[in-house]
Write an enzyme that holds these catalytic residues in place. Structure first.
Site, mmCIF file in Angstrom:
data_model
loop_
_atom_site.group_PDB
_atom_site.id
_atom_site.type_symbol
_atom_site.label_atom_id
_atom_site.label_comp_id
_atom_site.label_asym_id
_atom_site.label_seq_id
_atom_site.Cartn_x
_atom_site.Cartn_y
_atom_site.Cartn_z
ATOM 1 N N HIS A 112 -6.992 -5.913 -0.654
ATOM 2 C CA HIS A 112 -5.849 -5.043 -0.401
ATOM 3 C C HIS A 112 -4.626 -5.822 0.086
ATOM 4 C CE1 HIS A 112 -4.377 -0.969 -0.100
ATOM 5 N NE2 HIS A 112 -4.009 -1.134 1.159
ATOM 6 N N SER A 137 0.835 -1.189 0.000
ATOM 7 C CA SER A 137 0.000 0.000 0.000
ATOM 8 C C SER A 137 0.879 1.251 0.000
ATOM 9 C CB SER A 137 -0.966 -0.048 1.177
ATOM 10 O OG SER A 137 -2.076 0.770 0.935
ATOM 11 N N ASP A 159 -10.306 -4.287 -4.229
ATOM 12 C CA ASP A 159 -9.710 -3.328 -3.302
ATOM 13 C C ASP A 159 -10.061 -1.924 -3.771
ATOM 14 O OD1 ASP A 159 -8.074 -1.708 -1.738
ATOM 15 O OD2 ASP A 159 -6.231 -2.267 -2.807
#
Length: 505
Positions: free
Chosen positions: A461, A188, A436
């Site tokens: 995610h 991320s 996601d």
């Protein structure tokens, strides 16, 4: 490369964004991190694992200026696992996890990619804690480091990348591993750091795996359909009835709140630990839950399915039954508790305070603007588009700094990602799950033979670098297999270059 799923897995990795000070719009999109806030996860004590060696590096406060302040140093944590490393003489690789907005213990508990592939690659494993998180506090204590904009001003992506460069060079020197190739991996926000590290420090990192990195969510790259569009899509595809109930619930909350004792009614209905001061707070809390459920949608089960099943099954048995059903979803998702703390950050951890600065500063008030709001197409929610004017005003009043919305694309060069990466990028894997919400800002198509995109239709995610499970579907297994095969090809080519150039240790 696109891998088509055969079944739908839902697995947790990441968590909630701590709320900004901004009160004009929704404030809690699911954050770019490694562990959930609403749902507790275990942590790993590195001191109790004989294979993990906890170390500290004497890190510079400021890598980019030469004032007396910049020469101050702090102790930055990192962990080494050398159990499976083939050694410097074999030029065996180094896998480096670039920490994001969480403590080192959280990363050690959440990243399965290293445990799964370290032995296969015979790699030295390195985990580095991001400055201002965990115990890596630049001004000694968390209280002093997180005090205000003057101390928090050194919390930037640029400084973090320079930290990683310094530590990785130190590790290579420490282990006499001059020619061991380094592969950086991040999740991320950490995935963005990994991609940027490969571009900014190609002499240090041979390649990068950037998992669920929303690199295109800045400036003119902002996607047409945003974060909440995907959340709406996930809920609607899971259950039309659940989607409609949630969609109706916002007006019902407003209607109840408008009564003379409305906030008290809502407090009792949702069993809040403290009386509600405004209806916005309960709506923001529910928004947070729906965002987290869709973004991670897992933990070995089906989070959105479980939430929606509770909303659909709770019978209409008394007045305001619609909100009773909504609350049933909260209980199914979080668990049965005596009361529910709707302000998840009323007693914020040090990590959440640091991320609050990055979220309200990093995303907007000085470096980058991640313009996430409720747009008209996000039909499960009340429309509340991102308001840049309010954001700028609140940043200025709270921190005394104003946004630089074009700096991230200026510094990292993502104005035209395909052109930039085709000309200057190589050896980067961008992995995304299309379920996601942050995938709308991800690189979803191959840019070149060596800058590749791997996407899965039902992936969530950072699912690809999470811990493996016997229940993992075939498409997730194949995604991970493809990623490690690409990394192996980078290492093989590198080793061939060493031989061709007659380079030895």
């Amino acid at each position: 490369m696109s891998l088509h799923p055969f079944t739908i897995p839902l697995l947790l990795v990441f968590s909630i964004l701590s709320p900004c000070f901004i009160s004009h719009t929704h404030s809690k999109v699911a954050r770019l991190g490694i562990s959930p806030t609403a749902r507790p996860t275990k942590k790993v004590d590195a001191s109790g694992d004989s294979d993990l060696k906890m170390l500290y590096y004497n890190q510079n406060l400021d890598h980019f200026t030469f004032t007396p302040e910049s020469y101050k140093t702090f102790q930055q944590r990192y962990v080494i696992d050398s159990k499976h490393w083939a050694g410097a003489k074999a030029n065996a690789p180094i896998l480096a996890f670039l920490g994001e907005e969480s403590s080192l213990e959280t990363d050690l508990a959440s990243v399965g990619f290293f445990n799964d592939n370290g032995p296969r690659l015979k790699a030295l494993l390195v985990y580095i804690e991001h400055r201002y998180y965990g115990k890596s506090m630049p001004f000694g204590s968390a209280k002093e480091s997180l005090k205000n904009a003057s101390t928090l001003g050194y919390l930037t992506a640029e400084q973090a990348l320079a930290d990683y460069a310094a530590i990785l060079l130190h590790v290579k020197e420490k282990y006499s591993a001059k020619n061991s190739p380094i592969i950086v991996i991040g999740a991320s926000y950490g995935g963005m750091l990994a991609a940027w590290f490969r571009l900014k420090y190609p002499h240090i990192a041979l390649g990068a795996l950037a998992s669920s990195a929303p690199l295109l969510y800045f400036g003119d790259n902002r996607p047409k359909y945003g974060y909440y569009y995907i959340i709406t899509k996930v809920f609607k595809e899971t259950s039309e009835r659940c989607y409609k109930t949630i969609r109706k619930s916002w007006e019902e909350i407003d209607s109840v709140a408008a009564k003379s004792n409305g906030l008290l009614i809502l407090s009792k209905k949702f069993k809040t630990c403290a009386p509600l001061r405004r209806s916005f707070d309960i709506k923001d809390y529910l928004d947070t839950i729906y965002a987290e459920a869709a973004q991670y949608n897992g933990d070995g089960g089906y989070w959105v399915t479980t939430l929606c099943k509770a909303i659909n099954e709770n019978p209409p048995n008394r007045k305001n039954d619609l909100l009773d059903r909504i609350f049933a979803g909260v209980v199914a998702y979080i668990g049965n508790r005596s009361c529910y703390d709707i302000d998840l950050f009323a007693r914020p951890s040090n990590d959440s305070i640091a991320w609050n600065w990055q979220a309200c500063k990093f995303w907007g008030c000085s470096e980058m603007v991640l313009a996430v709001g409720h747009d008209q197409q996000d039909t499960m929610f009340q429309t509340a588009p991102f308001n840049m004017t309010s954001f700028v005003d609140d940043c200025r009043s709270h921190y005394g700094v104003i946004p630089r919305p074009h700096w991230i694309t200026t510094y990292f060069g993502f104005q035209d990602v395909k052109l930039i990466l085709r000309r200057f990028g190589s050896n980067i894997i961008f992995s995304n799950g299309l379920s996601d919400p942050y995938s709308v800002g991800g690189v979803l198509e191959d840019v070149s033979d060596t800058v590749v995109a791997i996407k899965t239709v039902n992936g969530t995610h950072c699912q690809d670098i999470s811990l493996k499970s016997k229940e993992d579907p075939e498409w997730l297994v194949m995604q991970r297999k493809r990623e490690i095969q690409i990394i192996e090809s980078w290492i093989s080519t590198y080793q061939k270059d060493l031989r061709d150039l007659n380079i030895s240790i």
